[in-house]
Design an enzyme around this catalytic site. Structure first.
Site, mmCIF file in Angstrom:
data_model
loop_
_atom_site.group_PDB
_atom_site.id
_atom_site.type_symbol
_atom_site.label_atom_id
_atom_site.label_comp_id
_atom_site.label_asym_id
_atom_site.label_seq_id
_atom_site.Cartn_x
_atom_site.Cartn_y
_atom_site.Cartn_z
ATOM 1 N N LYS A 10 2.798 -34.163 79.990
ATOM 2 C CA LYS A 10 2.288 -32.786 79.949
ATOM 3 C C LYS A 10 2.867 -31.953 81.104
ATOM 4 O O LYS A 10 3.479 -32.507 82.027
ATOM 5 C CB LYS A 10 0.764 -32.837 79.986
ATOM 6 C CG LYS A 10 0.171 -33.579 78.774
ATOM 7 C CD LYS A 10 -1.341 -33.509 78.766
ATOM 8 C CE LYS A 10 -1.897 -34.232 77.549
ATOM 9 N NZ LYS A 10 -3.358 -34.088 77.446
ATOM 10 N N TYR A 50 -2.655 -30.206 68.133
ATOM 11 C CA TYR A 50 -4.052 -30.396 68.521
ATOM 12 C C TYR A 50 -5.025 -29.831 67.482
ATOM 13 O O TYR A 50 -6.157 -29.487 67.828
ATOM 14 C CB TYR A 50 -4.299 -29.764 69.891
ATOM 15 C CG TYR A 50 -3.762 -30.609 71.044
ATOM 16 C CD1 TYR A 50 -4.193 -31.915 71.236
ATOM 17 C CD2 TYR A 50 -2.833 -30.090 71.941
ATOM 18 C CE1 TYR A 50 -3.717 -32.693 72.286
ATOM 19 C CE2 TYR A 50 -2.350 -30.860 73.008
ATOM 20 C CZ TYR A 50 -2.803 -32.161 73.160
ATOM 21 O OH TYR A 50 -2.341 -32.933 74.205
ATOM 22 N N PHE A 58 -12.861 -26.295 74.507
ATOM 23 C CA PHE A 58 -11.736 -26.363 75.439
ATOM 24 C C PHE A 58 -10.390 -26.057 74.774
ATOM 25 O O PHE A 58 -9.352 -26.013 75.446
ATOM 26 C CB PHE A 58 -11.676 -27.734 76.130
ATOM 27 C CG PHE A 58 -11.513 -28.915 75.197
ATOM 28 C CD1 PHE A 58 -10.269 -29.286 74.702
ATOM 29 C CD2 PHE A 58 -12.628 -29.671 74.831
ATOM 30 C CE1 PHE A 58 -10.128 -30.372 73.851
ATOM 31 C CE2 PHE A 58 -12.481 -30.770 73.974
ATOM 32 C CZ PHE A 58 -11.225 -31.121 73.484
ATOM 33 N N ARG A 86 -1.854 -46.629 74.859
ATOM 34 C CA ARG A 86 -3.162 -46.013 75.166
ATOM 35 C C ARG A 86 -3.864 -46.766 76.293
ATOM 36 O O ARG A 86 -4.483 -46.160 77.165
ATOM 37 C CB ARG A 86 -4.030 -45.951 73.911
ATOM 38 C CG ARG A 86 -3.587 -44.804 73.020
ATOM 39 C CD ARG A 86 -4.513 -44.543 71.888
ATOM 40 N NE ARG A 86 -5.776 -43.914 72.252
ATOM 41 C CZ ARG A 86 -5.925 -42.618 72.490
ATOM 42 N NH1 ARG A 86 -4.903 -41.802 72.463
ATOM 43 N NH2 ARG A 86 -7.120 -42.128 72.758
ATOM 44 N N THR A 92 -9.206 -40.736 78.810
ATOM 45 C CA THR A 92 -8.758 -39.335 78.736
ATOM 46 C C THR A 92 -9.052 -38.578 80.023
ATOM 47 O O THR A 92 -8.212 -37.825 80.526
ATOM 48 C CB THR A 92 -9.458 -38.626 77.551
ATOM 49 O OG1 THR A 92 -9.158 -39.345 76.357
ATOM 50 C CG2 THR A 92 -8.986 -37.201 77.400
ATOM 51 N N ARG A 103 -3.180 -42.483 84.133
ATOM 52 C CA ARG A 103 -4.091 -41.399 84.543
ATOM 53 C C ARG A 103 -4.922 -41.816 85.747
ATOM 54 O O ARG A 103 -5.213 -40.996 86.629
ATOM 55 C CB ARG A 103 -4.986 -41.007 83.382
ATOM 56 C CG ARG A 103 -4.229 -40.305 82.246
ATOM 57 C CD ARG A 103 -5.107 -40.197 81.037
ATOM 58 N NE ARG A 103 -4.487 -39.499 79.930
ATOM 59 C CZ ARG A 103 -4.739 -39.762 78.655
ATOM 60 N NH1 ARG A 103 -5.610 -40.715 78.330
ATOM 61 N NH2 ARG A 103 -4.156 -39.090 77.700
ATOM 62 N N ASN A 113 -4.235 -34.214 82.320
ATOM 63 C CA ASN A 113 -4.303 -35.676 82.419
ATOM 64 C C ASN A 113 -2.941 -36.351 82.218
ATOM 65 O O ASN A 113 -2.848 -37.454 81.699
ATOM 66 C CB ASN A 113 -5.364 -36.228 81.457
ATOM 67 C CG ASN A 113 -5.097 -35.852 80.011
ATOM 68 O OD1 ASN A 113 -4.160 -35.118 79.722
ATOM 69 N ND2 ASN A 113 -5.897 -36.363 79.098
ATOM 70 N N HIS A 116 -0.060 -37.529 77.062
ATOM 71 C CA HIS A 116 -0.748 -37.637 75.771
ATOM 72 C C HIS A 116 -0.101 -38.786 75.009
ATOM 73 O O HIS A 116 1.107 -38.983 75.115
ATOM 74 C CB HIS A 116 -0.578 -36.352 74.945
ATOM 75 C CG HIS A 116 -0.932 -36.554 73.504
ATOM 76 N ND1 HIS A 116 -2.219 -36.447 73.048
ATOM 77 C CD2 HIS A 116 -0.172 -36.927 72.437
ATOM 78 C CE1 HIS A 116 -2.236 -36.729 71.747
ATOM 79 N NE2 HIS A 116 -1.012 -37.025 71.359
ATOM 80 N N GLU A 127 2.629 -37.263 64.531
ATOM 81 C CA GLU A 127 3.071 -36.595 65.765
ATOM 82 C C GLU A 127 4.585 -36.737 65.955
ATOM 83 O O GLU A 127 5.253 -35.787 66.399
ATOM 84 C CB GLU A 127 2.287 -37.129 66.970
ATOM 85 C CG GLU A 127 0.822 -36.705 66.900
ATOM 86 C CD GLU A 127 -0.042 -37.219 68.027
ATOM 87 O OE1 GLU A 127 -1.174 -36.710 68.176
ATOM 88 O OE2 GLU A 127 0.376 -38.139 68.761
HETATM 89 P P1 CMP Z 1 -5.119 -35.603 74.983
HETATM 90 O O1 CMP Z 1 -5.150 -37.101 74.984
HETATM 91 O O2 CMP Z 1 -3.789 -34.945 74.947
HETATM 92 O O3 CMP Z 1 -6.006 -35.058 73.758
HETATM 93 C C1 CMP Z 1 -6.653 -33.808 73.785
HETATM 94 C C2 CMP Z 1 -6.595 -33.164 75.134
HETATM 95 O O4 CMP Z 1 -7.576 -32.165 75.349
HETATM 96 C C3 CMP Z 1 -6.912 -34.222 76.204
HETATM 97 O O5 CMP Z 1 -5.855 -35.122 76.321
HETATM 98 C C4 CMP Z 1 -7.194 -33.339 77.399
HETATM 99 O O6 CMP Z 1 -6.002 -32.823 77.963
HETATM 100 C C5 CMP Z 1 -7.948 -32.197 76.724
HETATM 101 N N1 CMP Z 1 -9.409 -32.395 76.745
HETATM 102 C C6 CMP Z 1 -10.123 -33.289 76.078
HETATM 103 N N2 CMP Z 1 -11.443 -33.141 76.318
HETATM 104 C C7 CMP Z 1 -11.547 -32.110 77.157
HETATM 105 C C8 CMP Z 1 -12.636 -31.468 77.782
HETATM 106 N N3 CMP Z 1 -13.900 -31.861 77.565
HETATM 107 N N4 CMP Z 1 -12.381 -30.454 78.612
HETATM 108 C C9 CMP Z 1 -11.109 -30.042 78.812
HETATM 109 N N5 CMP Z 1 -10.013 -30.608 78.250
HETATM 110 C C10 CMP Z 1 -10.232 -31.640 77.431
#
Ligand code: CMP
Length: 149
Positions: A10, A50, A58, A86, A92, A103, A113, A116, A127
């Site tokens: 990211k 997404y 969010f 993963r 996450t 992470r 984070n 992805h 994807e």
């Molecule tokens: P990712 O694994 O890319 O999948 C969805 C993304 O949304 C996640 O990583 C975070 O970057 C973001 N995300 C998920 N949950 C939240 C949350 N509660 N608040 C803010 N960002 C979030």
């Protein structure tokens, strides 16, 4: 064909100069890099990627963040690649991710984070197809493969 997964570094991971460190972790594990790009993705592509989060509170911030700078797209191949990557990425929320995970070692944020990765084999196929044409994924034999199957 070995299992494939999609991974994206990211904008925070790119901006913090972590691309090499992240690629190095997957390589050291024994996964094989078969697709690689660096680009600023469009809002349209971010929305497709997404889509499952479109109704979440969010979502607007997530799209703003993920389109805010260059990201690196990758396709990795290997035994159980989806699950392995993963596990290597960790929870996450970087604040809760275990030490030893990407992470857990490199992040402090929920949204920012670092990486992805696809959450299932079907998601990985979808994807990969969002970011790569068939010709842009390059399967190739490697001499150490007999140790990694
Ligand atoms: P990712 O694994 O890319 O999948 C969805 C993304 O949304 C996640 O990583 C975070 O970057 C973001 N995300 C998920 N949950 C939240 C949350 N509660 N608040 C803010 N960002 C979030």
């Amino acid at each position: 064909m070995a299992e494939r997964t999609f991974v994206m570094v990211k904008p925070d991971g790119v901006g913090r100069r972590l691309i090499g460190k992240i690629i190095g972790r997957y390589e050291a594990k024994g996964l094989k890099l078969v697709g690689l790009k660096l680009q600023v993705i469009s809002r349209d592509l971010a929305g497709k990627h997404y889509a499952e989060h479109a109704e979440k509170p969010f979502f607007p911030d997530l799209v703003k963040f993920i389109t805010s700078g260059p990201t690196v797209q990758m396709v990795w191949e290997g035994n159980n690649a989806v699950e392995v990557v993963r596990a290597m990425n960790g929870a996450t929320n970087s604040l809760k991710a275990a030490p030893g995970t990407i992470r857990g070692d490199l992040g402090l944020s929920m949204q920012n984070n670092v990486v992805h990765a696809s959450d299932s084999v079907d998601t990985a196929k979808h994807e990969i197809s969002l970011y790569f044409s068939d010709k842009e994924v390059c399967p190739h034999p490697m001499p150490d493969e007999h140790w990694l199957i």
